[in-house]
Design a protein around this motif. Structure first.
Motif, PDB file in Angstrom:
ATOM      1  N   LEU A  71       0.689  -1.134   0.006  1.00  0.00           N
ATOM      2  CA  LEU A  71       0.049   0.017   0.075  1.00  0.00           C
ATOM      3  C   LEU A  71       0.766   1.328  -0.154  1.00  0.00           C
ATOM      4  CD1 LEU A  71      -2.910  -0.451   2.456  1.00  0.00           C
ATOM      5  CD2 LEU A  71      -3.103  -0.147  -0.116  1.00  0.00           C
ATOM      6  N   GLY A  72       1.906   1.045   0.693  1.00  0.00           N
ATOM      7  CA  GLY A  72       2.806   2.366   0.749  1.00  0.00           C
ATOM      8  C   GLY A  72       2.320   3.294   1.681  1.00  0.00           C
ATOM      9  N   GLY A  73       2.786   4.562   2.097  1.00  0.00           N
ATOM     10  CA  GLY A  73       2.547   5.476   3.166  1.00  0.00           C
ATOM     11  C   GLY A  73       1.176   6.055   2.678  1.00  0.00           C
ATOM     12  N   LEU A  74       1.285   6.666   1.552  1.00  0.00           N
ATOM     13  CA  LEU A  74      -0.073   7.372   1.015  1.00  0.00           C
ATOM     14  C   LEU A  74      -1.112   6.389   1.053  1.00  0.00           C
ATOM     15  CD1 LEU A  74       1.555   9.839  -1.478  1.00  0.00           C
ATOM     16  CD2 LEU A  74       0.722  10.249   0.862  1.00  0.00           C
ATOM     17  N   GLY A  75      -1.026   5.248   0.623  1.00  0.00           N
ATOM     18  CA  GLY A  75      -2.040   4.156   0.477  1.00  0.00           C
ATOM     19  C   GLY A  75      -2.773   4.000   1.767  1.00  0.00           C
ATOM     20  N   SER A  76      -1.726   3.866   2.756  1.00  0.00           N
ATOM     21  CA  SER A  76      -2.249   3.440   4.186  1.00  0.00           C
ATOM     22  C   SER A  76      -3.292   4.599   4.810  1.00  0.00           C
ATOM     23  CB  SER A  76      -1.373   2.957   4.969  1.00  0.00           C
ATOM     24  OG  SER A  76      -0.145   4.031   5.005  1.00  0.00           O
ATOM     25  N   LEU A  77      -2.557   5.785   4.493  1.00  0.00           N
ATOM     26  CA  LEU A  77      -3.178   6.972   4.830  1.00  0.00           C
ATOM     27  C   LEU A  77      -4.611   7.161   4.346  1.00  0.00           C
ATOM     28  CD1 LEU A  77      -3.145   9.598   6.572  1.00  0.00           C
ATOM     29  CD2 LEU A  77      -2.035  10.819   4.693  1.00  0.00           C
ATOM     30  N   ALA A  78      -4.816   6.917   2.916  1.00  0.00           N
ATOM     31  CA  ALA A  78      -5.837   6.780   2.371  1.00  0.00           C
ATOM     32  C   ALA A  78      -6.858   5.966   2.846  1.00  0.00           C
ATOM     33  CB  ALA A  78      -5.650   6.795   0.541  1.00  0.00           C
ATOM     34  N   ALA A  79      -6.680   4.718   2.983  1.00  0.00           N
ATOM     35  CA  ALA A  79      -7.191   3.717   3.632  1.00  0.00           C
ATOM     36  C   ALA A  79      -7.935   4.096   5.201  1.00  0.00           C
ATOM     37  CB  ALA A  79      -6.436   2.417   3.595  1.00  0.00           C
ATOM     38  N   THR A  80      -6.879   4.562   5.676  1.00  0.00           N
ATOM     39  CA  THR A  80      -7.246   4.961   7.163  1.00  0.00           C
ATOM     40  C   THR A  80      -8.351   6.053   6.928  1.00  0.00           C
ATOM     41  OG1 THR A  80      -5.045   4.433   7.914  1.00  0.00           O
ATOM     42  CG2 THR A  80      -6.374   5.756   9.147  1.00  0.00           C
ATOM     43  N   TYR A  81      -8.332   7.014   6.311  1.00  0.00           N
ATOM     44  CA  TYR A  81      -9.324   8.148   6.203  1.00  0.00           C
ATOM     45  C   TYR A  81     -10.431   7.811   5.533  1.00  0.00           C
ATOM     46  CZ  TYR A  81     -11.948  11.478   3.344  1.00  0.00           C
ATOM     47  OH  TYR A  81     -12.992  12.516   2.980  1.00  0.00           O
ATOM     48  N   VAL A  82     -10.440   6.789   4.451  1.00  0.00           N
ATOM     49  CA  VAL A  82     -11.778   6.335   3.977  1.00  0.00           C
ATOM     50  C   VAL A  82     -12.515   5.265   5.118  1.00  0.00           C
ATOM     51  CG1 VAL A  82     -12.794   4.661   2.123  1.00  0.00           C
ATOM     52  CG2 VAL A  82     -11.125   6.493   1.618  1.00  0.00           C
ATOM     53  N   SER A  83     -11.699   4.625   5.631  1.00  0.00           N
ATOM     54  CA  SER A  83     -12.223   3.684   6.812  1.00  0.00           C
ATOM     55  C   SER A  83     -13.151   4.644   7.920  1.00  0.00           C
ATOM     56  CB  SER A  83     -11.326   2.771   7.255  1.00  0.00           C
ATOM     57  OG  SER A  83     -10.445   3.253   8.075  1.00  0.00           O
ATOM     58  N   LEU A  84     -12.292   5.481   8.539  1.00  0.00           N
ATOM     59  CA  LEU A  84     -12.871   6.551   9.350  1.00  0.00           C
ATOM     60  C   LEU A  84     -14.025   7.091   8.818  1.00  0.00           C
ATOM     61  CD1 LEU A  84      -9.695   7.941  10.984  1.00  0.00           C
ATOM     62  CD2 LEU A  84     -11.179   6.195  12.219  1.00  0.00           C
ATOM     63  N   LEU A  85     -13.911   7.514   7.899  1.00  0.00           N
ATOM     64  CA  LEU A  85     -15.188   8.453   7.109  1.00  0.00           C
ATOM     65  C   LEU A  85     -16.301   7.858   6.996  1.00  0.00           C
ATOM     66  CD1 LEU A  85     -16.053  11.002   5.569  1.00  0.00           C
ATOM     67  CD2 LEU A  85     -15.263  10.187   3.608  1.00  0.00           C
ATOM     68  N   VAL A  86     -16.230   6.369   6.422  1.00  0.00           N
ATOM     69  CA  VAL A  86     -17.396   5.579   6.506  1.00  0.00           C
ATOM     70  C   VAL A  86     -18.089   5.033   7.892  1.00  0.00           C
ATOM     71  CG1 VAL A  86     -18.104   3.306   5.826  1.00  0.00           C
ATOM     72  CG2 VAL A  86     -16.521   4.338   4.284  1.00  0.00           C
ATOM     73  N   VAL A  87     -17.095   4.686   8.496  1.00  0.00           N
ATOM     74  CA  VAL A  87     -17.892   4.230   9.936  1.00  0.00           C
ATOM     75  C   VAL A  87     -18.375   5.593  10.834  1.00  0.00           C
ATOM     76  CG1 VAL A  87     -17.196   3.450  12.360  1.00  0.00           C
ATOM     77  CG2 VAL A  87     -16.008   2.117  10.221  1.00  0.00           C
ATOM     78  N   LEU A  88     -17.571   6.680  10.849  1.00  0.00           N
ATOM     79  CA  LEU A  88     -18.193   8.041  11.546  1.00  0.00           C
ATOM     80  C   LEU A  88     -19.422   8.447  10.747  1.00  0.00           C
ATOM     81  CD1 LEU A  88     -14.711   9.437  12.537  1.00  0.00           C
ATOM     82  CD2 LEU A  88     -16.293   7.840  13.983  1.00  0.00           C
ATOM     83  N   THR A  89     -19.241   8.450   9.474  1.00  0.00           N
ATOM     84  CA  THR A  89     -20.598   8.981   8.915  1.00  0.00           C
ATOM     85  C   THR A  89     -21.760   8.005   9.037  1.00  0.00           C
ATOM     86  OG1 THR A  89     -19.113   9.844   6.940  1.00  0.00           O
ATOM     87  CG2 THR A  89     -21.473   9.675   6.258  1.00  0.00           C
ATOM     88  N   ALA A  90     -21.605   6.923   9.105  1.00  0.00           N
ATOM     89  CA  ALA A  90     -22.831   6.125   9.673  1.00  0.00           C
ATOM     90  C   ALA A  90     -23.156   6.328  11.216  1.00  0.00           C
ATOM     91  CB  ALA A  90     -22.360   4.514   9.430  1.00  0.00           C
ATOM     92  N   GLY A  91     -22.261   6.580  11.781  1.00  0.00           N
ATOM     93  CA  GLY A  91     -22.410   6.826  13.188  1.00  0.00           C
ATOM     94  C   GLY A  91     -23.285   8.258  13.289  1.00  0.00           C
ATOM     95  N   VAL A  92     -22.834   9.379  12.600  1.00  0.00           N
ATOM     96  CA  VAL A  92     -23.570  10.532  12.368  1.00  0.00           C
ATOM     97  C   VAL A  92     -24.893  10.519  11.945  1.00  0.00           C
ATOM     98  CG1 VAL A  92     -23.221  13.081  11.627  1.00  0.00           C
ATOM     99  CG2 VAL A  92     -21.256  11.889  12.458  1.00  0.00           C
TER     100      VAL A  92
END
Length: 289
Positions: A71-92
């Motif tokens: 994934l590389g550094g930027l790939g893992s950062l993007a994956a972290t952002y997307v996963s947080l966004l999906v989970v927290l958006t569902a919560g909101v």
């Protein structure tokens, strides 16, 4: 606390199908459950980003697990952002929040927060020991560890709040410190429990120290701080309780958890948490000397 205050607090926390407390529990348990797959050799969370102390920015970011190195550094950062966004958006959405506004605001907050953490991990800011200075080929450092990122984030927040107040107000939909800290408390509690269960000596030590801490913090410090806040400063119970917990037990986490337990209006625990952070930043700068 008056009935009106209690009612307004409940309305502030419960806007949808779930309360904030239950939502934090669900998300925390979900993350913990996913981590358990690693016991069977399946790492479902190893793609998350981690930040190392660096002098070369290209080497700052990487996935937590080597199995996701592709994934590389930027790939893992993007994956972290997307996963947080999906989970927290569902919560909101479950809390009845403005989903579109949250997505936009969270994206900006995430970018500012992680950029602050990356800046704080720069070797000239973070490196502590002479051996590490030699390792990175530098002759000096502020010696703040990578937690210097907290100071950078604090400065960024102060600048935004005081110079761009309208922008700060717009970002509030994504700034949910109580929810984020409650999720972290659930995950941290599960982590400690699993670690203690796997190491008997550690478990007995935690139990012994826990009993001592309970007696010291709850029966002595907490009651003294509460008494001083009520008697000398004239604070209400709604303010005194989170203040006493924040000072005597565990800072931000205790203030937020206590505020949620007594259904305090969000302003109280948040201000107490800000007070704790300000003092922590001062200590980070002064105590090393």
């Amino acid at each position: 606390m008056s009935d009106v205050a209690i009612s307004s607090a409940k309305q502030a926390v419960t806007k949808g199908n779930l309360t904030e407390d239950w939502l934090a529990l669900v998300i925390g348990v979900l993350v913990f459950a996913l981590s358990l797959f690693s016991l069977g050799g399946i790492d479902l969370l190893g793609w998350a980003v981690t930040t190392s102390v660096y002098t070369d920015l290209g080497k700052a970011l990487a996935p937590v697990a080597k199995g996701y190195a592709a994934l590389g550094g930027l790939g893992s950062l993007a994956a972290t952002y997307v996963s947080l966004l999906v989970v927290l958006t569902a919560g909101v959405a479950a809390l009845g929040g403005d989903i579109k506004r949250f997505i936009l605001a969270f994206t900006i907050v995430f970018a500012i927060a992680y950029a602050s953490w990356i800046v704080g991990s720069y070797a000239y800011i973070a490196v502590v020991t002479p051996a590490d200075q030699q390792k990175f080929g530098i002759s000096w450092s502020l010696k703040l560890t990578n937690e210097g990122g907290f100071i950078v984030a604090l400065v960024a927040g102060l600048v935004i709040a005081n110079i761009f107040p309208r922008f700060a107000e717009w970002l509030k939909e994504a700034i949910r410190p109580e929810l984020y800290i409650k999720i972290a408390i659930v995950i941290l509690g599960a982590t400690i429990a699993v670690t203690a269960a796997g190491r008997l000596n550690l478990a007995s030590s935690i139990l012994l120290r826990g009993v001592a801490a309970i007696i010291e913090a709850y029966l002595i410090y907490w009651s003294v701080v509460y008494f001083v806040a009520r008697k000398w400063f004239g604070f209400s119970r709604e303010w005194s309780v989170p203040l006493a917990s924040g000072i005597s037990i565990c800072g931000v986490a205790a203030a937020i958890a206590t505020g949620g337990a007594i259904r305090a209006r969000p302003a109280g625990p948040v201000l107490v948490s800000s007070l704790v952070v300000v003092f922590a930043v001062v200590e980070i700068l002064i105590l090393p000397f």
